[in-house]
Design a protein around this motif. Structure first.
Motif, PDB file in Angstrom:
ATOM      1  N   THR A 219       0.848  -1.197   0.000  1.00  0.00           N
ATOM      2  CA  THR A 219       0.000   0.000   0.000  1.00  0.00           C
ATOM      3  C   THR A 219       0.882   1.245   0.000  1.00  0.00           C
ATOM      4  N   PHE A 220       1.926   1.192   0.785  1.00  0.00           N
ATOM      5  CA  PHE A 220       2.964   2.222   0.770  1.00  0.00           C
ATOM      6  C   PHE A 220       4.251   1.604   1.309  1.00  0.00           C
ATOM      7  N   ARG A 252       6.876   5.888  -0.594  1.00  0.00           N
ATOM      8  CA  ARG A 252       6.323   5.645  -1.941  1.00  0.00           C
ATOM      9  C   ARG A 252       4.979   4.964  -1.783  1.00  0.00           C
ATOM     10  N   GLY A 253       4.011   5.389  -2.604  1.00  0.00           N
ATOM     11  CA  GLY A 253       2.709   4.724  -2.568  1.00  0.00           C
ATOM     12  C   GLY A 253       1.613   5.653  -2.085  1.00  0.00           C
ATOM     13  N   ASN A 254       0.660   5.108  -1.355  1.00  0.00           N
ATOM     14  CA  ASN A 254      -0.528   5.825  -0.925  1.00  0.00           C
ATOM     15  C   ASN A 254      -0.207   6.713   0.277  1.00  0.00           C
TER      16      ASN A 254
END
Length: 276
Positions: A219-220, A252-254
């Protein structure tokens, strides 16, 4: 060991340290070395780099001169004797110019230790920082060396950041408050240190899988270099927020889910500090 050490030149003879004698988090400081006009002349002759920047008795030294000095100061620490088999890699950054008259010293931290599959050797990764008399970083980077091991055997996982074994030990150390903070959450948290990343797959507060990668990706991912992880787990208190706010940790990511899970991330860091 996390305190600075200065080793004397008379420790340079003999086998030096074997793989098992290195510990992630150990820090060493070399004796100082002053850059001279003769250094500039000799390195210009040796390298063939006679760019005008390097001309004159007070010129700027060639960039690779700093790496050469760092390696010499490393050898002067007396850690590597006949037990070392060779250098595997060097990743280096140039921060400030090195000039004639500068006095340099090496600050070195062990940031990763990994035994080879055969078990007769190990890879020791060092973060090396070349600093001047004002304490400014002029050059820095990481180098990995292959070192003889005493023999096969299990290695400590408490500071093997980003590996599956480290992730499993981390999960085992998480307090009940972690499950409570993620009671309704479903996703995967990535933890990356340098080139190593582990994913914690979470379902309703329970970590149901620890793996090198998640099927649908994390997700992150929270990421930093090995030196940052080392300094985080050896600091007197949990400094994750300060490290993140200063940019030493990235994401990085959500981003929304990352901010929602601030409490859970602090509990993860607490667990990482505990197993370290």
């Amino acid at each position: 060991m996390t305190t600075d050490q200065v080793l004397r030149p008379d420790t340079r003879t003999g086998p030096g340290r074997r793989f098992e004698e290195f510990t992630v988090g150990e820090r060493f400081t070399s004796a100082p070395r002053t850059v001279t006009a003769a250094d500039l002349a000799e390195f210009t002759r040796l390298s063939g780099d006679d760019h005008p920047l390097h001309a004159g008795a007070d010129g700027i030294l060639q960039g690779p001169f700093g790496i050469a000095v760092a390696m010499g100061l490393l050898q002067g620490l007396g850690l590597h004797g006949s037990a070392i088999r060779g250098l595997l890699d060097t990743h280096w950054s140039y921060r400030l110019p090195v000039r004639v008259g500068d006095t340099l010293r090496l600050e070195m931290t062990v940031v990763r230790c990994r035994r080879t599959r055969k078990g007769d050797a190990g890879v020791v990764t060092r973060h090396m920082r070349l600093v001047d008399e004002q304490g400014r970083t002029v050059q820095e980077g990481t180098t990995s060396a292959l070192v003889d091991a005493a023999g096969p055997g299990p290695d400590p996982v408490g500071r093997a950041f980003g590996t599956v074994a480290w992730g499993e030990a981390l999960v085992a150390a998480l307090p009940p408050a972690f499950a409570e903070s993620l009671a309704t959450w479903d996703g995967a948290i990535g933890l990356r240190a340098g080139e190593h990343e582990v994913c914690l797959r979470v379902y309703r507060g329970k970590v149901i899988e620890v793996a090198g990668r998640a099927a649908l990706g994390p997700t992150f991912t929270v990421e930093a270099d090995e030196l940052t992880w080392t300094e985080l787990v050896t600091a007197p208190t949990n400094e994750f927020t300060r490290f993140a706010m200063s940019g030493r940790f990235g994401m990085r990511g959500n981003g929304y889910e990352y901010l929602r899970l601030t409490k859970a991330l602090h509990l993860i860091v607490d667990a990482a500090r505990g197993i370290a």
